[in-house]
Design an enzyme around this catalytic site. Structure first.
Site, PDB file in Angstrom:
ATOM      1  N   THR A  57      -4.717   6.350   0.431  1.00 14.96           N
ATOM      2  CA  THR A  57      -5.976   7.081   0.530  1.00 14.96           C
ATOM      3  C   THR A  57      -6.034   8.196  -0.498  1.00 14.96           C
ATOM      4  O   THR A  57      -5.096   8.983  -0.629  1.00 14.96           O
ATOM      5  CB  THR A  57      -6.119   7.702   1.926  1.00 14.96           C
TER       6      THR A  57
ATOM      7  N   ARG B 294       1.022  14.560  13.859  1.00 20.54           N
ATOM      8  CA  ARG B 294       2.241  15.243  14.316  1.00 20.54           C
ATOM      9  C   ARG B 294       2.010  16.747  14.234  1.00 20.54           C
ATOM     10  O   ARG B 294       2.647  17.455  13.434  1.00 20.54           O
ATOM     11  CB  ARG B 294       3.439  14.857  13.424  1.00 20.54           C
TER      12      ARG B 294
ATOM     13  N   ASP C 219       0.845  -1.192   0.000  1.00 19.57           N
ATOM     14  CA  ASP C 219       0.000   0.000   0.000  1.00 19.57           C
ATOM     15  C   ASP C 219       0.880   1.242   0.000  1.00 19.57           C
ATOM     16  O   ASP C 219       1.821   1.346   0.791  1.00 19.57           O
ATOM     17  CB  ASP C 219      -0.905  -0.010   1.238  1.00 19.57           C
TER      18      ASP C 219
ATOM     19  N   ASP D   1      -8.904   0.211   2.470  1.00 13.06           N
ATOM     20  CA  ASP D   1      -7.865  -0.162   3.436  1.00 13.06           C
ATOM     21  C   ASP D   1      -8.379   0.200   4.834  1.00 13.06           C
ATOM     22  O   ASP D   1      -8.080   1.270   5.364  1.00 13.06           O
ATOM     23  CB  ASP D   1      -6.580   0.601   3.087  1.00 13.06           C
TER      24      ASP D   1
ATOM     25  N   HIS E 255      -3.813  13.874   1.391  1.00 15.00           N
ATOM     26  CA  HIS E 255      -3.989  12.920   2.489  1.00 15.00           C
ATOM     27  C   HIS E 255      -2.768  12.912   3.411  1.00 15.00           C
ATOM     28  O   HIS E 255      -2.897  12.988   4.634  1.00 15.00           O
ATOM     29  CB  HIS E 255      -4.233  11.515   1.933  1.00 15.00           C
TER      30      HIS E 255
ATOM     31  N   GLU F 146      -9.388   3.895  -1.730  1.00 19.13           N
ATOM     32  CA  GLU F 146      -8.198   3.730  -2.556  1.00 19.13           C
ATOM     33  C   GLU F 146      -8.537   3.013  -3.857  1.00 19.13           C
ATOM     34  O   GLU F 146      -9.630   2.474  -4.026  1.00 19.13           O
ATOM     35  CB  GLU F 146      -7.136   2.902  -1.802  1.00 19.13           C
TER      36      GLU F 146
ATOM     37  N   GLU G 272      -9.642  12.236   8.404  1.00 23.14           N
ATOM     38  CA  GLU G 272      -9.539  13.588   7.840  1.00 23.14           C
ATOM     39  C   GLU G 272     -10.876  14.308   7.863  1.00 23.14           C
ATOM     40  O   GLU G 272     -10.929  15.514   8.125  1.00 23.14           O
ATOM     41  CB  GLU G 272      -9.043  13.506   6.396  1.00 23.14           C
TER      42      GLU G 272
ATOM     43  N   TYR H 200       2.978   2.782  15.092  1.00 24.45           N
ATOM     44  CA  TYR H 200       3.583   2.961  13.769  1.00 24.45           C
ATOM     45  C   TYR H 200       5.016   3.484  13.772  1.00 24.45           C
ATOM     46  O   TYR H 200       5.711   3.382  12.761  1.00 24.45           O
ATOM     47  CB  TYR H 200       2.685   3.819  12.877  1.00 24.45           C
TER      48      TYR H 200
ATOM     49  N   GLN I 199      -2.993   2.143  15.173  1.00 23.63           N
ATOM     50  CA  GLN I 199      -1.969   2.629  14.241  1.00 23.63           C
ATOM     51  C   GLN I 199      -1.108   3.735  14.858  1.00 23.63           C
ATOM     52  O   GLN I 199       0.123   3.720  14.758  1.00 23.63           O
ATOM     53  CB  GLN I 199      -2.660   3.147  12.967  1.00 23.63           C
TER      54      GLN I 199
ATOM     55  N   ARG J 177      -7.248   3.598  13.735  1.00 25.88           N
ATOM     56  CA  ARG J 177      -6.337   4.732  13.927  1.00 25.88           C
ATOM     57  C   ARG J 177      -5.693   4.757  15.307  1.00 25.88           C
ATOM     58  O   ARG J 177      -4.556   5.233  15.447  1.00 25.88           O
ATOM     59  CB  ARG J 177      -7.086   6.050  13.702  1.00 25.88           C
TER      60      ARG J 177
ATOM     61  N   THR K  12      -8.464  -5.910   4.344  1.00 28.35           N
ATOM     62  CA  THR K  12      -8.463  -4.964   3.215  1.00 28.35           C
ATOM     63  C   THR K  12      -9.486  -5.505   2.222  1.00 28.35           C
ATOM     64  O   THR K  12      -9.385  -6.656   1.807  1.00 28.35           O
ATOM     65  CB  THR K  12      -7.081  -4.915   2.538  1.00 28.35           C
TER      66      THR K  12
ATOM     67  N   LYS L 286      -3.734  -2.066  10.448  1.00 28.24           N
ATOM     68  CA  LYS L 286      -4.235  -2.191   9.083  1.00 28.24           C
ATOM     69  C   LYS L 286      -4.341  -3.630   8.595  1.00 28.24           C
ATOM     70  O   LYS L 286      -5.046  -3.898   7.615  1.00 28.24           O
ATOM     71  CB  LYS L 286      -3.337  -1.410   8.122  1.00 28.24           C
TER      72      LYS L 286
ATOM     73  N   TYR M 248       1.037   5.742  -0.436  1.00 25.61           N
ATOM     74  CA  TYR M 248       0.620   6.908   0.357  1.00 25.61           C
ATOM     75  C   TYR M 248       0.755   8.109  -0.571  1.00 25.61           C
ATOM     76  O   TYR M 248       1.424   9.074  -0.254  1.00 25.61           O
ATOM     77  CB  TYR M 248       1.606   6.987   1.535  1.00 25.61           C
TER      78      TYR M 248
ATOM     79  N   GLU N 203     -10.146   3.745   4.251  1.00 25.29           N
ATOM     80  CA  GLU N 203      -9.311   4.515   3.328  1.00 25.29           C
ATOM     81  C   GLU N 203      -9.798   4.200   1.925  1.00 25.29           C
ATOM     82  O   GLU N 203      -9.731   3.047   1.474  1.00 25.29           O
ATOM     83  CB  GLU N 203      -7.817   4.176   3.506  1.00 25.29           C
TER      84      GLU N 203
HETATM   85 MN    MN Z   1      -3.924   2.860   2.937  1.00 21.51          MN
END
Ligand code: MN
Length: 400
Positions: free
Chosen positions: A342, A137, A121, A231, A128, A199, A356, A242, A238, A235, A255, A251, A123, A197
């Site tokens: 995403t 962050r 996958d 996906d 996104h 996708e 989001e 992560y 994750q 959260r 899927t 994740k 990004y 997500e």
């Molecule tokens: Mn994804």
């Protein structure tokens, strides 16, 4: 310009599944083995008996339980089979042979279309990645320094790629939810931030040799077609796990992909230039490969369209993702699946995840019983629009 072909199949002409679409899938009728079909209108053409009757060289590939054997035949066979199917469905003399093998969608079960080999996958949406960076962050740059130099990705879990319609059991795991300046304690339990997500997935038909990169120009020689892909992402799990190695259990629980695989030829009219790349990528990610697809996505939650992400707004192209995925000599196998990441556009109503859309607010995430459907459409080669395979799933309560 050639005159668009007209199908004799009742109800198909002018629909989103006209003869300029013709996605492949795997279907079965009660008491029968799954096999390969092609969708026309609201019908499935059972290809195996027709191919056998016409003594097609590759007739055996349609008797398989997945599309892998068909996909492995390569680009020339993909094109010739498409021309053959188009002829069957547009030439009146073929009708007597073909019509008995058209099965209403309502009478079939659709299956996972591909035996998935490896799953990666990416990004690839700047919008996104920037949004997630700001949410996860808040005190740092939205994009990390590597983001505009390479398509960031991670290796996912091929064995938990499931067909559209498969229930999604809410995952449990470790999480630490922080609020404001307070850092929460580490707890275990069902995810409280289950997300989607939106996708697109790209399915590899023809593999490559270990040690030999695949050039971006060879995209259509290796990629067979596209699937809709969700996906599912926890959260809270994750966000805690992560750093520093990337997504793992947040994740890998599921899927979902569409039942239908749209062959590349159906998207010949959908290629567009991407919005632009600065700095210019390194030569193996050549700027000439920065071609995207004008595919519109709809995110539907419990029947309501909540977002419309535009795939044409992505930063990295599918050919660049494939070139990057193999630039170290990693080989491809038939059935490999790589996903776009995403899809989020620049506007608030174009975001492809609930993270989001709700900007991290816990109430935005999925509740047990919620059903999410992703729909996709693109310009067809005959001047109208085609639908790509939709992908749906309903959330079930946690089991642990
Ligand atoms: Mn994804």
């Amino acid at each position: 310009m050639t005159t668009p072909l007209t199908t004799w199949v009742p109800g198909a002409a002018g629909s989103h599944f006209d003869v300029d679409n013709l996605p492949y899938g795997v279907f079965s009728r009660a008491g029968e083995e799954p096999r390969v079909g092609v969708r026309i209108g609201d019908l499935v053409l059972d290809l195996a008996p027709v191919a056998a009757a016409e003594m097609l060289d590759v007739h055996h590939v349609f008797e398989e339980r997945t599309l892998n054997a068909l996909m492995a035949e390569g680009r020339a066979v993909r094109s010739s089979v498409r021309r053959w199917v188009t002829g069957l469905l547009t030439e009146e003399p073929e009708r007597d042979l073909v019509e008995p093998h058209l099965v209403p969608l309502a009478d079939v079960t659709l299956h996972l279309p591909v035996e998935v080999a490896d799953y990666v996958d990416f990004y690839a949406s700047e919008h996104h990645a920037s949004n997630v960076g700001r949410i996860f962050r808040p005190d740092a740059e939205a994009l990390l320094p590597n983001w505009k130099h390479l398509p960031v990705g991670y290796h996912g879990r091929a064995g938990t790629v499931v067909a559209s319609g498969t229930p999604i059991v809410r995952p449990s795991g470790q999480r630490r939810v922080s609020t404001g300046s307070t850092t929460g304690e580490v707890t275990f339990g069902p995810s409280r931030r289950l997300d989607i997500e939106a996708e697109l997935g790209f399915v590899v038909g023809v593999g490559s040799e270990l040690g030999s990169p695949v050039a971006h120009d060879d995209f259509a020689d290796h990629v067979f077609g596209l699937v809709g892909l969700n996906d599912w992402s926890a959260r809270d799990i994750q966000a805690w796990e992560y750093v520093p190695l990337g997504p793992f259990l947040g994740k890998s629980f599921a899927t979902s992909i569409s039942h239908w695989v749209t062959p590349l030829e159906a998207l010949d009219a959908a290629w567009v230039d991407l919005p632009g790349q600065d700095p210019e990528p390194l030569p193996y990610l050549a700027p000439t490969a920065a071609r995207g697809l004008d595919i519109d996505v709809e995110v539907v939650v419990n029947g309501d369209v909540i977002s419309r992400p535009p795939y044409r707004s992505m930063y990295w192209s599918p050919a660049q993702m494939l070139a990057h995925l193999t630039v170290n000599g990693a080989s491809l196998r038939t059935g490999d699946l790589f996903a776009s990441g995403t899809i989020s556009g620049p506007e608030v109503d174009q975001r492809g995840s609930l993270l989001e859309i709700g900007w991290g607010d816990e109430s935005a995430f999925l509740a047990d019983g919620d059903e999410v459907t992703l729909r996709y459409s693109a310009p067809g080669t005959a001047g109208g629009r085609i639908a790509l395979g939709e992908v749906t799933g309903r959330v079930e309560p946690a089991r642990a």
